[in-house]
Motif scaffolding. Structure first.
Motif, PDB file in Angstrom:
ATOM      1  N   TYR A 159       0.839  -1.190   0.000  1.00  0.00           N
ATOM      2  CA  TYR A 159       0.000   0.000   0.000  1.00  0.00           C
ATOM      3  C   TYR A 159       0.879   1.248   0.000  1.00  0.00           C
ATOM      4  O   TYR A 159       1.702   1.445   0.887  1.00  0.00           O
ATOM      5  N   ASP A 160       0.715   2.078  -0.998  1.00  0.00           N
ATOM      6  CA  ASP A 160       1.384   3.374  -1.087  1.00  0.00           C
ATOM      7  C   ASP A 160       0.287   4.429  -1.138  1.00  0.00           C
ATOM      8  O   ASP A 160      -0.514   4.437  -2.065  1.00  0.00           O
ATOM      9  N   PRO A 161       0.210   5.314  -0.139  1.00  0.00           N
ATOM     10  CA  PRO A 161      -0.873   6.297  -0.112  1.00  0.00           C
ATOM     11  C   PRO A 161      -0.975   7.128  -1.387  1.00  0.00           C
ATOM     12  O   PRO A 161      -2.066   7.598  -1.733  1.00  0.00           O
ATOM     13  N   GLU A 162       0.135   7.295  -2.107  1.00  0.00           N
ATOM     14  CA  GLU A 162       0.131   8.105  -3.322  1.00  0.00           C
ATOM     15  C   GLU A 162      -0.452   7.372  -4.521  1.00  0.00           C
ATOM     16  O   GLU A 162      -0.957   8.009  -5.463  1.00  0.00           O
ATOM     17  N   THR A 163      -0.393   6.049  -4.526  1.00  0.00           N
ATOM     18  CA  THR A 163      -0.777   5.294  -5.727  1.00  0.00           C
ATOM     19  C   THR A 163      -1.815   4.205  -5.483  1.00  0.00           C
ATOM     20  O   THR A 163      -2.296   3.588  -6.437  1.00  0.00           O
ATOM     21  N   ALA A 164      -2.172   3.933  -4.225  1.00  0.00           N
ATOM     22  CA  ALA A 164      -3.017   2.775  -3.896  1.00  0.00           C
ATOM     23  C   ALA A 164      -4.364   2.805  -4.601  1.00  0.00           C
ATOM     24  O   ALA A 164      -4.929   1.749  -4.922  1.00  0.00           O
ATOM     25  N   ALA A 165      -4.901   3.997  -4.856  1.00  0.00           N
ATOM     26  CA  ALA A 165      -6.212   4.092  -5.514  1.00  0.00           C
ATOM     27  C   ALA A 165      -6.183   3.588  -6.944  1.00  0.00           C
ATOM     28  O   ALA A 165      -7.236   3.229  -7.501  1.00  0.00           O
ATOM     29  N   ASP A 166      -4.994   3.539  -7.543  1.00  0.00           N
ATOM     30  CA  ASP A 166      -4.864   3.077  -8.927  1.00  0.00           C
ATOM     31  C   ASP A 166      -4.134   1.746  -9.047  1.00  0.00           C
ATOM     32  O   ASP A 166      -4.230   1.078 -10.086  1.00  0.00           O
ATOM     33  N   ASP A 167      -3.390   1.348  -8.030  1.00  0.00           N
ATOM     34  CA  ASP A 167      -2.619   0.110  -8.099  1.00  0.00           C
ATOM     35  C   ASP A 167      -3.547  -1.095  -8.151  1.00  0.00           C
ATOM     36  O   ASP A 167      -4.453  -1.234  -7.320  1.00  0.00           O
ATOM     37  N   PRO A 168      -3.349  -2.001  -9.126  1.00  0.00           N
ATOM     38  CA  PRO A 168      -4.200  -3.195  -9.191  1.00  0.00           C
ATOM     39  C   PRO A 168      -3.945  -4.108  -8.003  1.00  0.00           C
ATOM     40  O   PRO A 168      -2.800  -4.334  -7.604  1.00  0.00           O
ATOM     41  N   GLY A 169      -5.027  -4.626  -7.444  1.00  0.00           N
ATOM     42  CA  GLY A 169      -4.916  -5.459  -6.254  1.00  0.00           C
ATOM     43  C   GLY A 169      -5.341  -6.886  -6.505  1.00  0.00           C
ATOM     44  O   GLY A 169      -4.865  -7.541  -7.437  1.00  0.00           O
ATOM     45  N   VAL A 170      -6.274  -7.361  -5.697  1.00  0.00           N
ATOM     46  CA  VAL A 170      -6.749  -8.741  -5.760  1.00  0.00           C
ATOM     47  C   VAL A 170      -8.274  -8.727  -5.676  1.00  0.00           C
ATOM     48  O   VAL A 170      -8.869  -7.737  -5.264  1.00  0.00           O
ATOM     49  N   PRO A 171      -8.927  -9.818  -6.064  1.00  0.00           N
ATOM     50  CA  PRO A 171     -10.382  -9.876  -5.896  1.00  0.00           C
ATOM     51  C   PRO A 171     -10.755  -9.882  -4.415  1.00  0.00           C
ATOM     52  O   PRO A 171     -10.119 -10.575  -3.614  1.00  0.00           O
ATOM     53  N   TYR A 172     -11.763  -9.101  -4.063  1.00  0.00           N
ATOM     54  CA  TYR A 172     -12.307  -9.153  -2.701  1.00  0.00           C
ATOM     55  C   TYR A 172     -13.658  -9.851  -2.796  1.00  0.00           C
ATOM     56  O   TYR A 172     -14.639  -9.296  -3.272  1.00  0.00           O
ATOM     57  N   ILE A 173     -13.696 -11.099  -2.349  1.00  0.00           N
ATOM     58  CA  ILE A 173     -14.848 -11.956  -2.567  1.00  0.00           C
ATOM     59  C   ILE A 173     -15.806 -11.866  -1.382  1.00  0.00           C
ATOM     60  O   ILE A 173     -15.418 -12.115  -0.243  1.00  0.00           O
ATOM     61  N   LYS A 174     -17.055 -11.517  -1.669  1.00  0.00           N
ATOM     62  CA  LYS A 174     -18.075 -11.389  -0.631  1.00  0.00           C
ATOM     63  C   LYS A 174     -19.130 -12.478  -0.768  1.00  0.00           C
ATOM     64  O   LYS A 174     -19.174 -13.210  -1.756  1.00  0.00           O
ATOM     65  N   GLU A 175     -20.009 -12.535   0.237  1.00  0.00           N
ATOM     66  CA  GLU A 175     -20.922 -13.673   0.335  1.00  0.00           C
ATOM     67  C   GLU A 175     -21.965 -13.728  -0.766  1.00  0.00           C
ATOM     68  O   GLU A 175     -22.464 -14.805  -1.106  1.00  0.00           O
ATOM     69  N   ASN A 176     -22.313 -12.572  -1.351  1.00  0.00           N
ATOM     70  CA  ASN A 176     -23.350 -12.555  -2.378  1.00  0.00           C
ATOM     71  C   ASN A 176     -22.804 -12.522  -3.797  1.00  0.00           C
ATOM     72  O   ASN A 176     -23.577 -12.387  -4.748  1.00  0.00           O
ATOM     73  N   ASP A 177     -21.498 -12.617  -3.951  1.00  0.00           N
ATOM     74  CA  ASP A 177     -20.922 -12.597  -5.291  1.00  0.00           C
ATOM     75  C   ASP A 177     -21.316 -13.858  -6.051  1.00  0.00           C
ATOM     76  O   ASP A 177     -21.252 -14.975  -5.514  1.00  0.00           O
ATOM     77  N   ALA A 178     -21.695 -13.679  -7.283  1.00  0.00           N
ATOM     78  CA  ALA A 178     -22.179 -14.797  -8.090  1.00  0.00           C
ATOM     79  C   ALA A 178     -21.043 -15.718  -8.492  1.00  0.00           C
ATOM     80  O   ALA A 178     -19.877 -15.350  -8.509  1.00  0.00           O
ATOM     81  N   LEU A 179     -21.399 -16.933  -8.873  1.00  0.00           N
ATOM     82  CA  LEU A 179     -20.413 -17.962  -9.182  1.00  0.00           C
ATOM     83  C   LEU A 179     -20.190 -18.180 -10.676  1.00  0.00           C
ATOM     84  O   LEU A 179     -19.274 -18.881 -11.060  1.00  0.00           O
ATOM     85  N   GLU A 180     -21.037 -17.575 -11.498  1.00  0.00           N
ATOM     86  CA  GLU A 180     -21.054 -18.033 -12.888  1.00  0.00           C
ATOM     87  C   GLU A 180     -20.016 -17.401 -13.796  1.00  0.00           C
ATOM     88  O   GLU A 180     -19.747 -17.928 -14.883  1.00  0.00           O
ATOM     89  N   VAL A 181     -19.439 -16.253 -13.440  1.00  0.00           N
ATOM     90  CA  VAL A 181     -18.442 -15.627 -14.308  1.00  0.00           C
ATOM     91  C   VAL A 181     -17.228 -15.226 -13.482  1.00  0.00           C
ATOM     92  O   VAL A 181     -17.312 -15.082 -12.263  1.00  0.00           O
ATOM     93  N   PRO A 182     -16.068 -15.025 -14.134  1.00  0.00           N
ATOM     94  CA  PRO A 182     -14.845 -14.694 -13.402  1.00  0.00           C
ATOM     95  C   PRO A 182     -14.948 -13.371 -12.645  1.00  0.00           C
ATOM     96  O   PRO A 182     -15.660 -12.449 -13.033  1.00  0.00           O
ATOM     97  N   CYS A 183     -14.188 -13.291 -11.562  1.00  0.00           N
ATOM     98  CA  CYS A 183     -14.179 -12.099 -10.731  1.00  0.00           C
ATOM     99  C   CYS A 183     -13.252 -11.043 -11.322  1.00  0.00           C
ATOM    100  O   CYS A 183     -12.423 -11.327 -12.172  1.00  0.00           O
ATOM    101  N   THR A 184     -13.403  -9.840 -10.834  1.00  0.00           N
ATOM    102  CA  THR A 184     -12.503  -8.748 -11.209  1.00  0.00           C
ATOM    103  C   THR A 184     -11.654  -8.362 -10.011  1.00  0.00           C
ATOM    104  O   THR A 184     -12.029  -8.611  -8.861  1.00  0.00           O
TER     105      THR A 184
END
Length: 465
Positions: A159-184
């Motif tokens: 985490y860099d406070p200057e760039t974190a808003a644009d830096d690509p991260g990881v999927p954050y998977i929640k309980e209601n996320d659907a199963l049928e297509v890939p995550c972002t």
């Protein structure tokens, strides 16, 4: 809404299949997770399915050598293995094509899918005691936050406070996320926002126990510890200090190693009071440790001086297995480390670092008091340290942090986090059989590749380095 990966879908299907006998006690088509007691059992998960998940992380942090691997062969190989790349810090080669699977990645997302999100999705409708239901929900939110904290620290930029808003991260998977297509993928900033939101939801339920039934269940001290670590990563040091102190107010136990010098060198499995949460526990015996990590231990270190070691004088096991003479190899079947969890020591170190950074009044002296509080139970003979300025105090903190967090993923995360700041970044150096290697703060090795068993099913999982 973000979508869950196909690989997680397969994991869920496998889990459902494995549990088919259990689900048959209910009528066909009826979900067995309909009672609070069922969900409580789901949270009785033993976090050791992949106890060696963080060996690659320890390799990059230069704590260990590749397990039971001949180092001369590794160094002379025409085509480097993944271990060869990590052990020699070669950031020029493509690690993704060598990473078919990754235990840490798979296990963290599997825990989210099979435990945390399953509980969150079902608990409100489950029949049973509502206070217990709130406790289970709070546990699951903390668990989800922590698994994502591990993943974002391994597979994305720090985490860099200057760039974190644009830096690509990881999927954050929640309980209601659907199963049928890939995550972002979420951005790094979004991942941390979700982590803090989950932790706040858990704490607002006001139902977590001060002392859980064992260290594989979530308690309040651990919830505050995860919050402290997340805020520390975000460079929000006053808030991190507050969270660390809240955790220590519940559990400030330090395992006193002085009592071990005259008898068995034992650290309990699961029930060590110093552990706030035990995951991926492992015994550090029979691994080979680098000269550089061993040099971090103070001369009076009880761990270094009293931990049973393999004596190579009669049988050169280090030379036979690793091809390296004189290795430090510890031999103890009763000393368990939480390679993927958090401890009270993490909170002491967090408190000390935040106090060093504050530059207020007596905070520097108080930081040294915290450091010495740990050292007093780790060093024999013990002499307190003092620091003339924050730079000297931070050097003491780094040394102690290295030796307290060895044989875990935590050294990697701390080093990576410090590399975001000019004042604390450093280039690491190592020597293997006379060859010199270095790991720079901007090396791509500080970001692990997503494994092929995830990327093959999800084109959104582009690498972050």
């Amino acid at each position: 809404m973000k979508k869950i990966t196909y690989s997680i879908l397969f994991a869920l299907l496998a889990f459902a299949s494995a549990c088919s006998d259990f689900t048959e006690i209910e009528p066909k088509g009826k979900n067995v997770l309909s009672r609070v007691e069922d969900l409580d059992m789901l949270l009785n998960y033993e976090y050791r399915q992949r106890g060696f998940a963080f060996r690659s992380v320890m390799l990059v942090a230069n704590d260990i050598l590749p397990y039971a691997e001949n180092i001369p062969n590794l160094l002379s190989a025409k085509e480097k293995s993944l271990n060869g790349i990590l052990a020699t810090w070669d950031g020029t080669l493509d690690r993704a094509i060598l990473t078919a699977t990754d235990d840490a990645y798979s296990e963290c997302y599997s825990i989210n899918a099979k435990v945390a999100n399953a509980v969150i999705a079902k608990v409100d409708a489950a029949a049973g005691d509502r206070y217990m239901a709130d406790r289970l929900k709070a546990e699951a939110y903390v668990l989800r936050a922590y698994m994502h904290y591990i993943v974002v620290n391994l597979y994305a930029k720090a985490y860099d406070p200057e760039t974190a808003a644009d830096d690509p991260g990881v999927p954050y998977i929640k309980e209601n996320d659907a199963l049928e297509v890939p995550c972002t993928k979420s951005t790094v900033a979004e991942v941390y926002e979700n982590i803090l939101a989950d932790l706040e939801t858990a704490l607002e339920l006001n139902s977590l126990p001060d002392k859980p039934i064992n260290t594989m269940r979530v308690g309040k001290a651990f919830a505050y510890a995860v919050k402290a670590k997340a805020l520390m990563s975000m460079h929000k040091f006053p808030e991190a200090l507050e969270a660390a102190e809240a955790s220590l107010a519940i559990n400030d136990f330090i395992y006193d190693q002085r009592q071990l010098t005259g008898g068995d060198f034992v650290r309990p499995r699961i029930d060590c009071q110093e552990d706030l949460f035990t995951t991926f526990y492992e015994r550090p015996n029979l691994h080979a440790y680098t000269d550089e990590i061993m040099a971090q231990f103070e001369p009076g270190s009880i761990s270094f001086n009293h931990f049973p070691k393999i004596d190579e004088s009669g049988f050169p096991i280090g030379l036979i297995i690793y091809g390296v003479p004189g290795l430090t190899m510890w031999d103890n079947n009763e000393y368990y480390m939480t390679t993927g969890g958090l401890t009270t020591i993490d909170m002491y170190l967090t408190r000390a670092e935040c106090l060093i950074r504050s530059n207020k009044g007596d905070d520097l002296q108080e930081a040294m008091n915290v450091i010495n509080t740990i050292r007093e139970k780790r060093i024999d003979p013990y002499t307190p340290l003092s620091a003339a300025d924050p730079a000297q105090a931070f050097a003491y903190l780094k040394q102690l942090s290295h030796t307290e967090n060895w044989f875990s993923y935590r050294n990697f995360v701390n080093l990576k986090r410090w590399n975001t700041e000019d004042a604390y970044k450093e280039t690491l150096h190592k020597n293997l059989l006379g060859q010199e290697f270095e790991l720079r703060p901007d090396s791509p090795l500080w970001i692990f590749p997503f494994p092929q068993n995830a990327t093959n099913y999800n084109p959104n999982l582009t690498q972050n380095y």
